[in-house]
Design an enzyme around this catalytic site. Structure first.
Site, PDB file in Angstrom:
ATOM      1  N   SER A 157     -40.689  41.415-103.224  1.00 43.55           N
ATOM      2  CA  SER A 157     -41.093  42.764-102.859  1.00 43.55           C
ATOM      3  C   SER A 157     -42.420  42.733-102.085  1.00 43.55           C
ATOM      4  CB  SER A 157     -41.176  43.607-104.133  1.00 43.55           C
ATOM      5  OG  SER A 157     -41.293  44.960-103.828  1.00 43.55           O
ATOM      6  N   ARG A 227     -45.126  56.640-111.351  1.00 43.89           N
ATOM      7  CA  ARG A 227     -44.399  55.486-111.870  1.00 43.89           C
ATOM      8  C   ARG A 227     -42.924  55.813-112.132  1.00 43.89           C
ATOM      9  NH1 ARG A 227     -43.691  50.122-111.988  1.00 43.89           N
ATOM     10  NH2 ARG A 227     -42.990  49.393-114.002  1.00 43.89           N
ATOM     11  N   ASP A 322     -29.839  46.452-103.937  1.00 46.90           N
ATOM     12  CA  ASP A 322     -31.233  46.855-103.716  1.00 46.90           C
ATOM     13  C   ASP A 322     -31.263  47.847-102.553  1.00 46.90           C
ATOM     14  OD1 ASP A 322     -33.927  47.092-103.217  1.00 46.90           O
ATOM     15  OD2 ASP A 322     -34.333  44.943-103.118  1.00 46.90           O
ATOM     16  N   HIS A 355     -33.377  46.897-106.925  1.00 46.42           N
ATOM     17  CA  HIS A 355     -34.557  46.129-106.515  1.00 46.42           C
ATOM     18  C   HIS A 355     -35.083  45.251-107.666  1.00 46.42           C
ATOM     19  CE1 HIS A 355     -37.972  45.204-104.020  1.00 46.42           C
ATOM     20  NE2 HIS A 355     -38.829  45.699-104.874  1.00 46.42           N
ATOM     21  N   ASP A 356     -34.984  45.769-108.882  1.00 42.68           N
ATOM     22  CA  ASP A 356     -35.460  45.045-110.067  1.00 42.68           C
ATOM     23  C   ASP A 356     -34.773  43.693-110.267  1.00 42.68           C
ATOM     24  OD1 ASP A 356     -37.552  46.285-111.187  1.00 42.68           O
ATOM     25  OD2 ASP A 356     -36.455  47.198-112.860  1.00 42.68           O
TER      26      ASP A 356
END
Lengths: 382, 204
Positions: A157, A227, A322, A355-356
């Site tokens: 990332s 967040r 992602d 994405h994680d």
């Protein structure tokens, strides 16, 4: 908290601080007269200093990439899945360094640090730092650690963006660049999400234009919202469906605005726990660094031209689900490298986690990563 | 894409390619051919592969491997410049692609020389099975059932040569081999050849 440290963990680690008293001129034109960089190391540097690997962390990560600070830690470092003995980044072979970015809140100088010239918190007066500035500060850390060339610089990332910047700005400093789930610049959609996150913080009444330290408060609600929003972009529709579905916490709908669905509970928990460990000014700064990142802009917007002098071998990895930095974004880097006839391997890992996924022990990903790191280890051995 | 274990065609390809050539291997599978070319001929270049598990195996061999779908020509081969590789290889993959004719044009556009190998559908046991048993042929080179085969565009080498002619592609060399005897077939090759290897180039 671990009852005992797993055998394939680097174990108990401690963070270190390197002080730099020489001023650093930043891309924004301002300078930091002096600063600290926090970092951790795992493994042992060999006699010729050729087995060093630098890990660049992402937006919400820090320099605690692996191991535990104490037996009381609930969780190990953020990349425990990939760093450790016999893991992809094998600490039996590599000397691993992970440094905290400048402007962060976990030990490196940032907005929550005291400005030595005023004796007060930097707060919003901390200069805007960019990915290029981070790389410049990491170059100084390399020198301080006696490392002339990294066997590899690795990041996911925003960390992957730092690797790309390293390869462009300091071609002789790295032999391999491992760029995971990254992009050569943010899209308008990416910037839009960052802007909503920033507005959440900036509009929190407890923000006090960034001077909240003096008021003894933190802009909790804003940072939490930022967040929560960010977290949605790290997951995929599929992963949220399989993790939470429409599951209800109390098994029935209560017709209220309290937490009802599991996904709400999860997001609130993620938001709240982030508030406890992150500084709002640092978060604002980091999102700006993301938005500004565009190394091709110094080269007539041509990424291939930007990368022309890079001499590292590249490994690019993306993940199919992602949507924050999709495989197409990694392929932009790939195309530039191919145009230059540079050494590159690329894999789009089949993953549902969004994405994680880059933080997770997915077999295909771990295998590819391990193979590539073994290749690097062999080259060191030669 | 199609792995037959023996890969006698690899030995021939390695003989054909001069040292330090720049090579693009389309459908590089587990990367063995390019790895051997790297070790024995010090070639440089890339292998392209659609199957992620094969990409992982290729990474292990030390080659540059790129995960790419060759059937999406614009996104895959479109980015490679004209005549930018000495050799573009497609070994036993052409018959498993959706657009073999377009791919062939791309091979001779990107490569100064193209090397194409495929199982010859005119090989006599194939003809025998179809003629006498009335069934789709199954052999070492074509080990699949009709319903699960990745080989969706099978041809004989006569068919291939007709296509080349229509696309202005010159045939520089043709070698026909079989698995069992691991030797070159010269007598009635379209009948007795199991695997066919071509060197081709664009006629400009």
């Amino acid at each position: 908290m671990p009852k005992e440290i797993p055998k394939n963990s680097v174990g108990i680690v401690e963070d270190k601080i390197q002080h730099f008293s020489q001023a650093l001129t930043l891309v924004c034109g301002r300078e930091l007269p002096e600063y600290d960089i926090a970092y951790e190391t795992y493994g042992t540097l060999n006699a010729t200093a050729t087995n060093a690997v630098l890990i660049c962390h992402a937006l919400s990560g820090d320099h605690h990439a692996a191991g535990y600070h104490s037996m009381k830690d609930k969780k190990p470092g953020w990349w425990e899945n990939c760093i450790g003995p016999n893991k992809p980044i094998d600490t039996n072979k590599f000397f691993v360094v992970c440094s905290n970015t400048l402007g962060h809140c976990k030990g490196s100088t940032g907005p929550a640090s005291i400005n030595p010239s005023t004796g007060k918190f930097y707060g919003p007066d901390f200069p805007i730092v960019t990915v290029k500035d981070w790389v410049n500060s990491q170059v100084r850390l390399s020198h301080a650690l006696g490392i002339q060339q990294w066997a590899a610089i690795i990041g996911g990332s925003l960390g992957g963006m730092q690797v790309l910047q390293w390869a462009i700005d300091y071609p002789d400093y790295l032999k391999h660049a491992v760029i995971i789930a990254a992009a050569p610049k943010l899209s308008a959609q990416n910037i839009a999400f960052n802007e909503v996150a920033r507005q959440a913080i900036l509009s929190d009444p407890d923000f006090y234009e960034g001077h909240y330290y003096q008021h003894g408060v933190v802009p909790k609600r804003g940072l939490m919202l930022a967040r929560m929003l960010g977290h949605i972009t790290y997951l995929s529709d599929d992963s949220m469906r399989s993790k939470f579905g429409r599951e209800l916490r109390q098994g029935k709908i209560n017709y209220s605005y309290e937490v009802e669905f599991q996904v709400e509970s999860y997001l609130r928990y993620q938001g709240q726990s982030f508030v406890d460990r992150f500084d709002a000014n640092s978060y604002l700064l980091m999102t700006k660094a993301l938005d500004y990142f565009d190394p091709a802009s110094d080269y007539q917007d041509n990424l291939a031209t930007a990368l022309a002098k890079a001499s590292a071998d590249f490994l690019l990895i993306s993940f199919t689900s992602d949507w924050r930095f999709s495989p197409e974004r990694s392929q932009e880097i790939l195309q530039a490298l191919i145009a230059n006839n540079q050494n590159v391997s690329y894999l789009a890992v089949e993953a549902t986690q969004g994405h994680d996924a880059f933080l997770m022990p997915l077999p295909q990903y771990i295998k590819a990563f391990t193979h590539y790191m073994q290749r690097i280890a062999q080259q060191i051995g030669d | 894409m199609v792995n037959n274990g023996l890969r006698i065609d690899f030995e021939k390809i390695i003989q054909w390619i001069p040292p330090q050539s720049r090579v693009l291997d389309l459908g590089c599978g587990d990367g063995q051919l390019l790895a051997k070319l790297q070790q024995q001929k010090r070639v440089t270049g890339y292998g392209l592969e659609i199957n992620p598990d094969k990409v992982v195996e290729s990474i292990d061999t030390g080659i540059n491997v790129i995960h790419m779908d060759l059937d999406n020509l614009q996104l895959s081969l479109g980015q490679f410049l004209d005549q930018s590789f000495d050799y573009v290889i497609m070994s036993q993959t052409l018959q498993a692609t959706y657009h073999p004719a377009d791919l062939l044009e791309e091979i001779v556009r990107i490569g100064k020389t193209g090397i194409v190998t495929f199982p010859n559908f005119g090989y006599w046991p194939n003809r025998f099975q179809l003629f006498f048993q009335g069934k789709m042929p199954i052999s070492k080179a074509l080990p699949y059932q009709w319903y699960n085969t990745p080989n969706i565009h099978l041809c004989t080498f006569k068919d291939f040569e007709i296509l080349c002619q229509s696309k202005n592609i010159q045939i520089l060399d043709r070698t026909v081999v079989d698995f069992a005897h691991r030797k070159t077939i010269t007598f009635m090759p379209n009948l007795f050849g199991e695997i066919v290897l071509y060197q081709i180039k664009s006629i400009q």
